[in-house]
Scaffold this active site. Structure first.
Site, PDB file in Angstrom:
ATOM      1  CE  LYS A  35       6.419   3.897   1.205  1.00  0.00           C
ATOM      2  NZ  LYS A  35       6.163   2.853   2.197  1.00  0.00           N
ATOM      3  CB  THR A  36       1.235   8.137   2.945  1.00  0.00           C
ATOM      4  OG1 THR A  36       1.462   7.170   1.929  1.00  0.00           O
ATOM      5  CG2 THR A  36       0.117   9.070   2.517  1.00  0.00           C
ATOM      6  CG  ASP A 220       2.320   8.526  -1.337  1.00  0.00           C
ATOM      7  OD1 ASP A 220       3.314   7.828  -1.067  1.00  0.00           O
ATOM      8  OD2 ASP A 220       1.237   8.448  -0.705  1.00  0.00           O
ATOM      9  CD  GLU A 221       1.819   4.022  -3.066  1.00  0.00           C
ATOM     10  OE1 GLU A 221       2.694   3.198  -3.433  1.00  0.00           O
ATOM     11  OE2 GLU A 221       1.038   3.823  -2.121  1.00  0.00           O
ATOM     12  CD  GLN A 251       4.216  -1.031  -0.482  1.00  0.00           C
ATOM     13  OE1 GLN A 251       2.991  -0.935  -0.580  1.00  0.00           O
ATOM     14  NE2 GLN A 251       4.889  -0.354   0.422  1.00  0.00           N
ATOM     15  NE  ARG A 606      -1.150  -2.557   1.489  1.00  0.00           N
ATOM     16  CZ  ARG A 606      -0.309  -1.552   1.685  1.00  0.00           C
ATOM     17  NH1 ARG A 606      -0.750  -0.348   1.940  1.00  0.00           N
ATOM     18  NH2 ARG A 606       1.000  -1.745   1.643  1.00  0.00           N
TER      19      ARG A 606
HETATM   20  P1  ATP Z   1       2.491   2.131   2.348  1.00  0.00           P
HETATM   21  O1  ATP Z   1       3.837   1.667   1.900  1.00  0.00           O
HETATM   22  O2  ATP Z   1       1.576   0.979   2.535  1.00  0.00           O
HETATM   23  O3  ATP Z   1       1.945   3.229   1.512  1.00  0.00           O
HETATM   24  P2  ATP Z   1       3.347   4.113   4.235  1.00  0.00           P
HETATM   25  O4  ATP Z   1       4.803   3.950   4.361  1.00  0.00           O
HETATM   26  O5  ATP Z   1       2.857   5.196   3.381  1.00  0.00           O
HETATM   27  O6  ATP Z   1       2.697   2.726   3.816  1.00  0.00           O
HETATM   28  P3  ATP Z   1       1.652   5.277   6.205  1.00  0.00           P
HETATM   29  O7  ATP Z   1       0.381   4.882   5.598  1.00  0.00           O
HETATM   30  O8  ATP Z   1       2.090   6.671   6.099  1.00  0.00           O
HETATM   31  O9  ATP Z   1       2.791   4.295   5.708  1.00  0.00           O
HETATM   32  O10 ATP Z   1       1.656   4.876   7.744  1.00  0.00           O
HETATM   33  C1  ATP Z   1       1.205   3.605   8.187  1.00  0.00           C
HETATM   34  C2  ATP Z   1       0.489   3.736   9.501  1.00  0.00           C
HETATM   35  O11 ATP Z   1       1.424   4.031  10.517  1.00  0.00           O
HETATM   36  C3  ATP Z   1      -0.525   4.843   9.508  1.00  0.00           C
HETATM   37  O12 ATP Z   1      -1.638   4.426  10.263  1.00  0.00           O
HETATM   38  C4  ATP Z   1       0.216   5.969  10.191  1.00  0.00           C
HETATM   39  O13 ATP Z   1      -0.678   6.870  10.819  1.00  0.00           O
HETATM   40  C5  ATP Z   1       1.056   5.226  11.199  1.00  0.00           C
HETATM   41  N1  ATP Z   1       2.298   5.954  11.586  1.00  0.00           N
HETATM   42  C6  ATP Z   1       3.271   6.361  10.756  1.00  0.00           C
HETATM   43  N2  ATP Z   1       4.252   6.971  11.441  1.00  0.00           N
HETATM   44  C7  ATP Z   1       3.909   6.929  12.748  1.00  0.00           C
HETATM   45  C8  ATP Z   1       4.518   7.397  13.971  1.00  0.00           C
HETATM   46  N3  ATP Z   1       5.695   8.008  13.991  1.00  0.00           N
HETATM   47  N4  ATP Z   1       3.849   7.173  15.115  1.00  0.00           N
HETATM   48  C9  ATP Z   1       2.664   6.538  15.113  1.00  0.00           C
HETATM   49  N5  ATP Z   1       2.042   6.087  14.015  1.00  0.00           N
HETATM   50  C10 ATP Z   1       2.652   6.272  12.838  1.00  0.00           C
HETATM   51 MG    MG Z   2       1.678   5.183   1.636  1.00  0.00          MG
END
Ligand code: ATP
Ligand code: MG
Length: 724
Positions: A35-36, A220-221, A251, A606
């Site tokens: 997402k981030t 975000d969040e 979350q 995490r």
């Molecule tokens: P959270 O809910 O904990 O905030 P999130 O959904 O924001 O998580 P991110 O932090 O953006 O998730 O991504 C999680 C990990 O996965 C990061 O290390 C990111 O670089 C990696 N990632 C995300 N998308 C891809 C992709 N398409 N290919 C490879 N790695 C990815």
């Molecule tokens: Mg995130």
């Protein structure tokens, strides 16, 4: 510009969100699904492909650190500075607005930010002024009442007590507190948001200006926005702004601070034509960690529901460690980290997460003993330490003489003969005349309302602060901070403090460094107000995110709440005990219990490679001994994902019955004649608790944590330990 790399590494669903045509987008997806990342790429896409000016972009992140990272990534991808973008936390952005438009917001130019601790003190003072008994009106309760009202957008005159005397009284306290803030030019955290909202409501032309500027709003969040934040976003978006929000209902962990999951449900209604995108692939964790977290969160009801899977490897099982007590738990954590480092891995890849801040002390001590560098996020943050707050209080007074909280803090620190009676008189005069303590002190001098000695002492203090204020402007910020520390007499004051002196003096030095860094980063000036006020605001806002040795390879300690959005190869969740986690106050309320479970889900997700869950069967916390039962959350994780481990090797034992006490703890210390956790007395070191044993017969050594002498290894045969 070649921008194909912006979408190269995205999966189809992520790409759909990043490249969505003009309109509102809501990305609803589980932990670690990107997402981030999608939000960051969206900004790059808007600028690089859609040719949106960075000036037209406003993005909200969960921490200031996340904001800096996001800006850095976008700039690196586009190979251009994105300085026009506004990226920050809700509080940071609101603060920026208020600095720019202090007049329209009805604030003095040098307004100062009250952190939670200052707010608490000011509330206590307000209660005293109203002659209300703290026993009946606990200041903490008043504080949450006021903050909760502000988070709902309510001022004292909006409150409807409906004849309820308690409500009425609270309303009066709120009004008096508000008056005190207004007198001192003080703004608490909740006020930042409320003021920024009112600023726009009351100034339609200004609002229009920002609506026309920020056509792209990214959040975000999103699941943790509260009412006032959501209202602020809606106002800004107006009819022309485009919202891009990412979030995960599983979350949502800030409802106690007013966050409203419903905002996720209202989004589609409030922003018509929203395109909802779901991401289901997790890129962060091993299959085992992800499946275990999914199984845990499945115990919650009323979820928006989603599927999360990974292509990654299954990985190792989750380690579960049953410690005898909190000291042994800390020892397990520290030894596991030592093993990790011995494998050639970095300390910065490790996070220790806990439910309650007070848990950090024992963990910190264990890390210190083993000389493992660590940093604590939250808790006693650098800018919250007493000596730093003292120095900042002088600076705040220099910036704004009417800051009563700062005045009270340092009027007699170091001691200069201004007694509590004098201060009492100042308070009374200030109250009678409706002025600040500073002005009351001035009046006392002019009208000679105090005996000569007290007057002289008070005059000395006023002159000191005036001198600080007069010498400041024109000097670089760090020289100014240094000069204030010197002339305040804080250094000699703390030098007398015995064993804590050194750390305190180091912290004061660090404050000068922090000022220098800030000065350099701002290029020595700023369009948004005077640099000292900005620095003070920065100190209040960024408290937890900057600490001494930021560059050293160190283990990260933080509460589960602070860990949101982050990821680490090795994660410990410590203190998985009923009453601690889930927290005592939550166990009997289904809604709050679900929030605790979401917090556990956040913690588990995490972890990228290795996850360790620990609990202690006995715990001394807040000075009380608790006999603990393992957290129900352990029992909610299917046992095939768990591996019970022992200290000094990964002796894997079958779990008797998941989540029960039976067979979980390794209490026997073989061959030594002592039991782990046993209380013993040593002729020289006094009483202590057996922490560990090694070796056999005459070689046997036992580790005892003595109450007075600390932890020691002794040869069992010679130690002359007595059981007590
Ligand atoms: P959270 O809910 O904990 O905030 P999130 O959904 O924001 O998580 P991110 O932090 O953006 O998730 O991504 C999680 C990990 O996965 C990061 O290390 C990111 O670089 C990696 N990632 C995300 N998308 C891809 C992709 N398409 N290919 C490879 N790695 C990815
Ligand atoms: Mg995130």
């Amino acid at each position: 510009m070649d921008v194909t790399h912006i979408i190269d590494s995205l999966n189809p669903a992520q790409r759909e969100a990043v490249c969505a045509p003009e309109g509102h987008v809501l990305v609803l997806a589980g932990a670690g699904s990107g997402k981030t990342r999608v939000l960051t790429q969206r900004i790059a896409w808007l600028i690089g492909v859609e040719h949106v000016s960075p000036w037209g972009i406003l993005a909200v992140t969960f921490t200031n650190k996340a904001a800096a990272e996001m800006r850095g990534r976008v700039e690196a991808q586009l190979e251009m500075p994105g300085s026009g973008m506004w990226i920050g936390t809700f509080h940071g952005l609101a603060h920026r607005l208020l600095r720019l438009h202090w007049q329209e917001a009805g604030l003095p130019q040098g307004f100062q930010i009250l952190d939670a601790d200052d707010q608490y003190r000011l509330i206590r003072r307000t209660l005293r002024e109203l002659a209300l008994d703290e026993g009946r009106w606990p200041p903490r309760q008043v504080q949450s009442f006021i903050n909760a009202r502000k988070d709902e957008g309510l001022r004292p005159d909006h409150l409807q007590s409906l004849g309820d005397p308690w409500q009425e009284q609270m309303g009066r306290v709120y009004a008096a507190y508000e008056a005190a803030c207004a007198r001192g030019g003080l703004v608490d955290f909740a006020e930042l948001l409320l003021r920024a909202h009112e600023l726009w409501l009351n100034n339609p032309a200004l609002l229009r200006h920002y609506q026309e500027r920020f056509r792209h709003i990214l959040v975000d969040e999103f699941q943790d926005t509260n009412a006032i934040q959501y209202a602020w976003l809606r106002l800004l978006a107006g009819d022309s702004g485009r919202m891009f929000a990412v979030g995960d209902d599983d979350q949502s962990i800030y409802s106690w601070r007013g966050a409203r999951i419903e905002n996720m449900q209202h989004f589609e209604r409030d922003f018509p034509g929203t395109r909802v995108v779901r991401l289901e692939q997790n890129y962060r964790s091993t299959g085992t960690i992800l499946d275990a977290a999914n199984a845990l969160i499945a115990h919650n009801f009323g979820r928006l529901g989603k599927n999360l899977w990974t292509e990654g490897r299954e990985g190792e099982r989750i380690r579960l460690y049953a410690a005898f007590n909190e000291l042994e738990e800390a020892r397990f954590v520290v030894e596991t980290i030592a093993g990790w480092v011995a494998e050639g891995r970095a300390r910065s890849e490790v996070a220790i997460l806990y439910r309650s801040n007070a848990q950090s002390r024992v963990l910190e001590e264990a890390l210190l003993r083993e000389r493992i560098p660590y940093r604590v996020y939250g808790g006693l943050r650098f800018f919250e330490r007493a000596e730093i707050k003292d120095a900042l209080a002088y600076l705040r007074l220099a910036a704004n003489r009417d800051d009563d909280a700062a005045f009270e803090r340092v009027v007699n620190l170091p001691t200069r003969g201004i007694g509590e009676r004098t201060v009492q008189q100042l308070r009374q005069l200030a109250r009678e005349r409706g002025v600040s303590l500073w002005q009351a002190a001035r009046a006392v001098g002019a009208e000679r309302l105090l005996p000569g000695r007290a007057l002289n002492a008070l005059d000395g203090f006023l002159d000191l602060v005036e001198g600080m204020a007069a010498n400041g402007p024109g000097l670089p910020l760090h020289e100014r901070v240094e000069a204030v520390i010197e002339s305040s007499g804080l250094r000699p004051h703390y030098e007398k403090e015995g064993n804590k002196a050194e750390a305190r003096l180091e912290n004061l030095d660090e404050l000068v460094s922090a000022a220098r860094e800030y000065w350099d980063a701002e290029g020595g000036e700023s369009a948004e107000g005077d640099i000292l006020s900005l620095f003070l605001a920065h100190a209040a806002l960024e408290a937890g995110e900057r600490q001494a040795d930021a560059h050293e390879d160190s283990v990260q300690l933080m509460t589960l709440h602070a860990a949101k959005g982050l990821e680490f190869p090795l994660v410990f969740l410590a203190g998985l005990e009923e009453g601690l986690f889930p927290h005592q106050m939550s166990v009997n309320e289904p809604g709050r219990l679900e929030e605790e479970r979401r917090l556990c889900y956040v913690g588990m997700t995490r972890a990228m490679e290795r996850l360790c869950l620990t609990y202690a069967e006995n715990r001394r916390l807040h000075g009380r001994d608790l006999y603990a039962v393992p957290s129900r959350f352990i029992g909610e994780i299917p046992r095939e994902y768990l591996d019970e481990v022992r200290l000094g090797g990964s002796v894997s034992m079958p779990l008797g019955h998941s989540g029960s006490r039976g067979g979980l703890a390794a209490v026997e210390a073989a061959g030594s004649g002592y039991r782990l956790g046993q209380r013993v007395r040593h002729p020289k070191f006094g009483e202590g608790v057996v922490l560990g044993c090694e070796g056999q017969g005459t070689q046997a050594r036992v580790q005892v944590n003595f109450e007075a002498a600390g932890s020691k290894w002794l040869v069992a045969a010679y130690a002359r330990l007595e059981a007590v």
